[in-house]
Design an enzyme around this catalytic site. Structure first.
Site, PDB file in Angstrom:
ATOM      1  N   SER A  15      41.212  -9.894 -22.484  1.00 51.69           N
ATOM      2  CA  SER A  15      40.793 -11.300 -22.462  1.00 51.69           C
ATOM      3  C   SER A  15      40.454 -11.809 -23.872  1.00 51.69           C
ATOM      4  O   SER A  15      40.685 -12.979 -24.171  1.00 51.69           O
ATOM      5  CB  SER A  15      39.612 -11.506 -21.506  1.00 51.69           C
ATOM      6  OG  SER A  15      38.442 -10.906 -21.995  1.00 51.69           O
ATOM      7  N   ARG A  68      45.157  13.134 -33.264  1.00 51.42           N
ATOM      8  CA  ARG A  68      44.822  11.752 -33.637  1.00 51.42           C
ATOM      9  C   ARG A  68      45.661  11.283 -34.813  1.00 51.42           C
ATOM     10  O   ARG A  68      46.052  10.121 -34.897  1.00 51.42           O
ATOM     11  CB  ARG A  68      43.330  11.653 -33.998  1.00 51.42           C
ATOM     12  CG  ARG A  68      42.452  11.539 -32.770  1.00 51.42           C
ATOM     13  CD  ARG A  68      41.197  10.735 -33.068  1.00 51.42           C
ATOM     14  NE  ARG A  68      40.307  11.421 -33.996  1.00 51.42           N
ATOM     15  CZ  ARG A  68      39.249  10.847 -34.549  1.00 51.42           C
ATOM     16  NH1 ARG A  68      38.954   9.589 -34.300  1.00 51.42           N
ATOM     17  NH2 ARG A  68      38.477  11.525 -35.359  1.00 51.42           N
ATOM     18  N   LEU A  96      39.039   5.383 -34.413  1.00 48.80           N
ATOM     19  CA  LEU A  96      40.066   5.592 -35.442  1.00 48.80           C
ATOM     20  C   LEU A  96      39.546   6.546 -36.515  1.00 48.80           C
ATOM     21  O   LEU A  96      38.344   6.601 -36.786  1.00 48.80           O
ATOM     22  CB  LEU A  96      40.442   4.245 -36.049  1.00 48.80           C
ATOM     23  CG  LEU A  96      41.044   3.271 -35.018  1.00 48.80           C
ATOM     24  CD1 LEU A  96      40.965   1.826 -35.503  1.00 48.80           C
ATOM     25  CD2 LEU A  96      42.485   3.667 -34.695  1.00 48.80           C
ATOM     26  N   ASN A 110      36.499  -6.031 -35.511  1.00 47.59           N
ATOM     27  CA  ASN A 110      36.264  -5.590 -34.135  1.00 47.59           C
ATOM     28  C   ASN A 110      35.272  -6.537 -33.483  1.00 47.59           C
ATOM     29  O   ASN A 110      34.427  -7.123 -34.156  1.00 47.59           O
ATOM     30  CB  ASN A 110      35.670  -4.170 -34.141  1.00 47.59           C
ATOM     31  CG  ASN A 110      35.401  -3.646 -32.749  1.00 47.59           C
ATOM     32  OD1 ASN A 110      36.226  -3.791 -31.842  1.00 47.59           O
ATOM     33  ND2 ASN A 110      34.235  -3.044 -32.548  1.00 47.59           N
ATOM     34  N   HIS A 112      32.294  -6.458 -30.600  1.00 48.56           N
ATOM     35  CA  HIS A 112      31.468  -5.501 -29.866  1.00 48.56           C
ATOM     36  C   HIS A 112      30.481  -6.268 -28.986  1.00 48.56           C
ATOM     37  O   HIS A 112      29.877  -7.242 -29.446  1.00 48.56           O
ATOM     38  CB  HIS A 112      30.709  -4.598 -30.851  1.00 48.56           C
ATOM     39  CG  HIS A 112      29.856  -3.589 -30.160  1.00 48.56           C
ATOM     40  ND1 HIS A 112      30.369  -2.422 -29.614  1.00 48.56           N
ATOM     41  CD2 HIS A 112      28.537  -3.583 -29.886  1.00 48.56           C
ATOM     42  CE1 HIS A 112      29.389  -1.753 -29.039  1.00 48.56           C
ATOM     43  NE2 HIS A 112      28.269  -2.427 -29.188  1.00 48.56           N
ATOM     44  N   GLU A 177      32.096 -14.172 -26.458  1.00 51.72           N
ATOM     45  CA  GLU A 177      33.078 -13.395 -27.220  1.00 51.72           C
ATOM     46  C   GLU A 177      34.332 -14.229 -27.447  1.00 51.72           C
ATOM     47  O   GLU A 177      34.904 -14.256 -28.536  1.00 51.72           O
ATOM     48  CB  GLU A 177      33.447 -12.109 -26.473  1.00 51.72           C
ATOM     49  CG  GLU A 177      32.317 -11.099 -26.366  1.00 51.72           C
ATOM     50  CD  GLU A 177      32.779  -9.774 -25.748  1.00 51.72           C
ATOM     51  OE1 GLU A 177      33.864  -9.294 -26.079  1.00 51.72           O
ATOM     52  OE2 GLU A 177      32.023  -9.228 -24.911  1.00 51.72           O
TER      53      GLU A 177
HETATM   54  C1  GAR Z   1      34.955  -6.707 -24.527  1.00 48.48           C
HETATM   55  O1  GAR Z   1      33.721  -7.025 -23.941  1.00 48.48           O
HETATM   56  C2  GAR Z   1      34.757  -6.104 -25.895  1.00 48.48           C
HETATM   57  O2  GAR Z   1      33.691  -6.660 -26.592  1.00 48.48           O
HETATM   58  C3  GAR Z   1      34.499  -4.670 -25.554  1.00 48.48           C
HETATM   59  O3  GAR Z   1      35.364  -4.368 -24.492  1.00 48.48           O
HETATM   60  C4  GAR Z   1      35.633  -5.556 -23.769  1.00 48.48           C
HETATM   61  C5  GAR Z   1      37.123  -5.734 -23.712  1.00 48.48           C
HETATM   62  O4  GAR Z   1      37.448  -6.807 -22.874  1.00 48.48           O
HETATM   63  N1  GAR Z   1      34.725  -3.811 -26.669  1.00 48.48           N
HETATM   64  C6  GAR Z   1      34.069  -2.686 -26.876  1.00 48.48           C
HETATM   65  O5  GAR Z   1      33.227  -2.254 -26.107  1.00 48.48           O
HETATM   66  C7  GAR Z   1      34.465  -1.960 -28.136  1.00 48.48           C
HETATM   67  N2  GAR Z   1      33.549  -0.904 -28.396  1.00 48.48           N
HETATM   68  P1  GAR Z   1      38.853  -7.522 -23.013  1.00 48.48           P
HETATM   69  O6  GAR Z   1      39.911  -6.415 -22.939  1.00 48.48           O
HETATM   70  O7  GAR Z   1      38.926  -8.438 -21.834  1.00 48.48           O
HETATM   71  O8  GAR Z   1      38.884  -8.239 -24.316  1.00 48.48           O
END
Ligand code: GAR
Length: 225
Positions: A15, A68, A96, A110, A112, A177
């Site tokens: 998303s 990796r 990574l 990123n 978070h 976000e």
């Molecule tokens: C989001 O909430 C993002 O902030 C989080 O995963 C979700 C992905 O949702 N990311 C992390 O936790 C990274 N450590 P999305 O695939 O719908 O964007």
């Protein structure tokens, strides 16, 4: 204006990637999403990207179990093939290596789901509820070797409500976000971000004024003798 060529890296729903794609549909946006790269073939976000005519690629991390370096070599090949200049991690759930992070230093961000440095890692919403904080939110940061530790570009805060559930809180954060990430990627792509002594500095970006408090501190009732 030359737009920076961005790869959105996803592992699932996508998303946030969709929010970046929507922003990049504006020709004045300083970045184009030239590639959506997933480490899982079953990531739901891939279909959305393809439906928008965006190039997609899959480098299955499972195929590189315990290797990796090999996984990242395969990812670098895709990034190079598409002329990628900037990486936006968007729910990319693989850590990574230091080498990869160093190669993309200053060019990889990123999002978070917490107000870092609070709650790095996983299960951020459940941990925020358990800790009893009144404000929670999300952070966009440059990626450095320490997981969830890089210079912070931008944060958005939401209130934690008295009867909140993990799902309700996650949804409230996710809405922010989707607003914050396109803005922050735009600032990076437009060259408005520099790093000084480990701190991100922004130029030409409007800063919020005032304060967000939760609960709202209304004036205390005066008791008259
Ligand atoms: C989001 O909430 C993002 O902030 C989080 O995963 C979700 C992905 O949702 N990311 C992390 O936790 C990274 N450590 P999305 O695939 O719908 O964007």
């Amino acid at each position: 204006m030359t737009r920076r060529r961005v790869a959105a890296l996803i592992s699932g729903r996508g998303s946030n990637m969709a929010a970046l794609l929507a922003a990049a549909e504006n020709p004045d946006y300083p970045a184009e999403i030239a590639l959506v790269l997933s480490n899982r073939a079953d990531a739901a976000g891939l279909a959305h990207a393809a439906s928008r005519g965006v190039r997609t690629a899959v480098v299955e991390s499972r195929a590189f179990r315990g290797d990796r370096a090999g996984f990242e070599v395969a990812m670098e090949a895709e990034l190079a093939r598409h002329g990628i200049e900037v990486i936006a991690l968007a729910g990319f759930m693989r850590v990574l290596t230091e080498g990869f992070v160093a190669r993309w230093e200053g060019r990889m961000i990123n999002i978070h789901p917490s107000l870092l440095p609070a709650f790095p890692g996983l299960d951020t919403h459940a941990r925020a509820l358990a800790a009893g904080v009144r404000l929670h939110g999300c952070t966009v940061h440059l990626v450095t070797a320490g997981v969830d530790e890089g210079p912070v570009l931008a944060q958005a805060a939401v209130p934690v409500l008295e009867d909140d559930t993990e799902a309700a809180l996650a949804a409230r954060v996710l809405t922010e976000e989707h607003r914050l990430y396109p803005a922050a990627l735009g600032w990076l792509a437009a060259g408005q971000v520099r790093v000084e002594q480990g701190r991100a500095r922004l130029s030409g970006v409007a800063m919020a004024k005032g304060c967000l408090a939760n609960p709202l501190p209304s004036a205390p009732a005066l008791s008259t003798p």
